[in-house]
Write a protein that holds these residues in place. Structure first.
Motif, PDB file in Angstrom:
ATOM      1  N   CYS A  20      -8.314  -1.422  -3.893  1.00 53.22           N
ATOM      2  CA  CYS A  20      -7.300  -0.361  -4.027  1.00 53.22           C
ATOM      3  C   CYS A  20      -7.396   0.339  -5.377  1.00 53.22           C
ATOM      4  O   CYS A  20      -7.146   1.545  -5.480  1.00 53.22           O
ATOM      5  N   PHE A  75       0.820  -1.208   0.000  1.00 55.67           N
ATOM      6  CA  PHE A  75       0.000   0.000   0.000  1.00 55.67           C
ATOM      7  C   PHE A  75       0.857   1.263   0.000  1.00 55.67           C
ATOM      8  O   PHE A  75       0.543   2.229  -0.707  1.00 55.67           O
ATOM      9  N   ALA A 116      -6.220   2.405   5.472  1.00 61.49           N
ATOM     10  CA  ALA A 116      -5.998   2.992   4.150  1.00 61.49           C
ATOM     11  C   ALA A 116      -6.561   4.402   4.075  1.00 61.49           C
ATOM     12  O   ALA A 116      -5.910   5.321   3.561  1.00 61.49           O
TER      13      ALA A 116
END
Length: 622
Positions: free
Chosen positions: A178, A63, A129
């Motif tokens: 994502c 990430f 996130a």
């Protein structure tokens, strides 16, 4: 005399057009759009085989790498081991993500755990996130209302980060999640009110990322293939997508001197073999600082320093040399080689051919009689060739090659075929049509136009329509010279007055592309007010033929529907005439939309194999 040329679309004059013609870039759904966009940016790329593995979960290390690619630091940090001591107990300097993690921590996008670990292999949750991406957007804890993670998720939702994201609080993010959340990041507002993607230099229009501009930005090139089937790429050829001249292809189709470009993020290569061979007649503005060259009568811009150097005062080529230009996706010169190094052969019909006593167009230092021949080539380009020998008559079939720096011009005998072009435009008369087949349609008056296979699909060509063809090494038709097969070479006009009957003088007035013109002739042609075609031969005007009229109920971008329900294809250069009382005006199709006009179409009914198209539309107010 009409000399009409429908040039092939300049290669990527507008890169968006190129993208629109390549299937890999045609986003059919929102998900497709998001995926191709984040790939193009380099945020999420596939493995060594191009697989995106969208169902896999995303680790914290992966990430922060994605975040780096979605930041202004994308070009300054790469995979690899770091130097010095580790920031975290579980991230050694040899870890592949060391530099990404270091950057993310320094920028305060993420933090480690109180035990001194980062846990790079842990799968990231939705709230983790969102917290990181909000910090990337400039939002701090002072701008959030509530406690973690409710405050972070609420803010992320309000700025658009969670649009179309299916994951919920506490759930782990897949790579597909994502894709969505990073696409949303590019279109979200920063804490200062700017659209985030624009701060990275991307174009955002109506809340969407301009994909074509995005791909163009990260596409590298031009490069020139040094040998057949050879590309120099910074990534594996396994699983890549290759387009040659806009058509899906493969690495095995690459030839020496092909020009290519690549985009590493989307693992795509574009290859072009557009070449121009002829006499170099001008270097502009000067050999000291050239920016363009003129070859075969056409000027071309120089795209690279390599090409610029070769025609500079220090380079290897000077005016009078016979050279081959290697053209890139936008029609500019990527490189220049000697004619002997390339095997270019041109086929076409003569438009003009005459003697010239000047030696300025050749490498000869003494004045000698040269022939200057203009050839309408099969790719629709009018080229000028300088050669010795004889002049040629209008419409003579010729081939042009080069040998020992000489221009070799040969007359060709007619070579005909007849048969049907299949509905997909891929076969004709028992032959396959090459994917890069070049087709030109001609007429007796020097008119010519480039033709694409889709234009001929479903048509039956008579032997009188086919003047010449060649076959490539695979036995496919790769060059085709037609004669009055489409009707697209004629001048179509709207006749506003026809005064005939005199044995000596007959006058005609007409609109051509909105311009009023007139002509007189000793010949009397059986035409009246309405659509007509002006037909020429080598002596000038040969005849005027009336088009056939049909009442139309509606007109679209590509077709028109008659009151009877029959559908007609529109000429892509269809002319629209607005009639008001006794006056006529040029108009566009968009001007006559709606039901306020009585519409009349005029189409050619001259037995063209691929004719029958509406050339003129007359709109009269009801």
């Amino acid at each position: 005399m009409k000399k009409k040329r429908l040039a092939a679309t300049a290669l990527a004059l507008v890169f968006a057009l190129l993208m629109g013609t390549c299937g890999a870039f045609a986003a059919g759904t929102d998900t497709d759009t998001q995926l191709e966009t984040v790939r193009a940016v380099g945020i999420i790329v596939g493995d060594e085989n191009g697989n995106m593995n969208l169902s896999s979960y995303t680790t914290r290390a992966q990430f922060v790498k994605m975040m780096t690619a979605a930041s202004t630091y994308k070009d300054s940090v790469t995979s690899g081991t770091g130097t010095g001591s580790s920031l975290f107990t579980d991230v050694k300097s040899t870890h592949w993500a060391t530099e990404y993690i270091k950057l993310a921590v320094e920028q305060e996008w993420v933090t480690g755990y109180v035990d001194g670990s980062f846990r790079p292999d842990n799968t990231i949750t939705l709230e983790e996130a969102c917290t990181a991406l909000l910090r990337l957007l400039g939002y701090t804890s002072d701008t959030l209302t509530g406690s973690y993670p409710t405050a972070q998720l609420s803010k992320a939702r309000s700025v658009g980060l969670l649009d179309d994201v299916t994951a919920s609080q506490g759930e782990l993010l897949t790579r597909q999640d994502c894709v969505t959340i990073f696409y949303n990041l590019l279109t979200s507002d920063t804490s200062s009110g700017a659209v985030y993607g624009t701060t990275l230099g991307y174009t955002i229009t109506n809340g969407e990322v301009d994909y074509s501009a995005l791909v163009a930005t990260d596409t590298k090139g031009p490069y020139v293939a040094s040998a057949n089937d050879t590309l120099t790429l910074p990534f594996s050829e396994s699983g890549i997508t290759v387009y040659k001249n806009g058509t899906i292809s493969s690495v095995s189709d690459v030839e020496k001197y092909d020009v290519y470009y690549y985009n590493e993020n989307i693992r795509t290569v574009w290859v072009y073999n557009d070449r121009v061979t002829g006499t170099l007649t001008a270097v502009s503005p000067s050999a000291a600082a050239p920016t363009a060259v003129t070859v075969a009568g056409t000027a071309y811009s120089l795209e690279t320093t390599t090409a610029t150097y070769k025609v500079s005062s220090q380079g290897s080529f000077t005016t009078g040399d016979i050279v081959t230009l290697l053209l890139g996706m936008n029609g500019e010169v990527a490189d220049i080689v000697s004619a002997e190094e390339s095997s270019t052969t041109y086929y076409g019909v003569v438009i003009s051919s005459e003697k010239s006593a000047s030696s300025s167009d050749t490498s000869s230092s003494s004045a000698s009689v040269q022939i200057v021949t203009q050839l309408a080539c099969t790719d629709g380009v009018l080229r000028t060739f300088y050669h010795t020998g004889t002049t040629y008559s209008l419409n003579r079939l010729l081939s042009v090659t080069y040998s020992d720096s000489e221009t070799v011009v040969k007359g060709l005998s007619e070579k005909s075929l007849s048969g049907k072009v299949n509905s997909s435009g891929t076969t004709f008369a028992g032959y396959n049509l090459a994917s890069d087949v070049k087709i030109v349609d001609t007429d007796s008056g020097g008119g010519y136009t480039r033709v694409y296979t889709s234009r001929l699909a479903g048509s039956t060509l008579q032997s009188s329509n086919v003047r010449y063809y060649t076959l490539n090494s695979a036995g496919e038709i790769d060059q085709l010279i037609l004669y009055e097969a489409t009707g697209d070479t004629f001048s179509y006009v709207y006749m506003t007055a026809a005064n005939t009957g005199s044995s000596t003088t007959n006058s005609y007035q007409y609109l051509l592309n909105g311009v009023s013109q007139s002509l007189t002739s000793s010949a009397s042609y059986n035409v009246s007010v309405g659509g007509a075609a002006l037909i020429y031969d080598s002596n000038g005007l040969k005849s005027i033929r009336q088009l056939t009229s049909v009442k139309l109920s509606s007109v679209g971008d590509l077709t028109a529907t008659a009151s009877s329900g029959v559908s007609y294809t529109l000429d892509e250069n269809v002319q629209v005439v607005l009639k008001q009382s006794t006056k006529f005006y040029a108009a566009d199709i968009s001007d006559i939309e709606g039901g306020d006009y009585t519409l009349t179409g005029w189409y050619d009914n001259f037995s063209f194999s691929a004719g029958g198209r509406i050339r003129i539309i007359v709109a009269e107010e009801k």
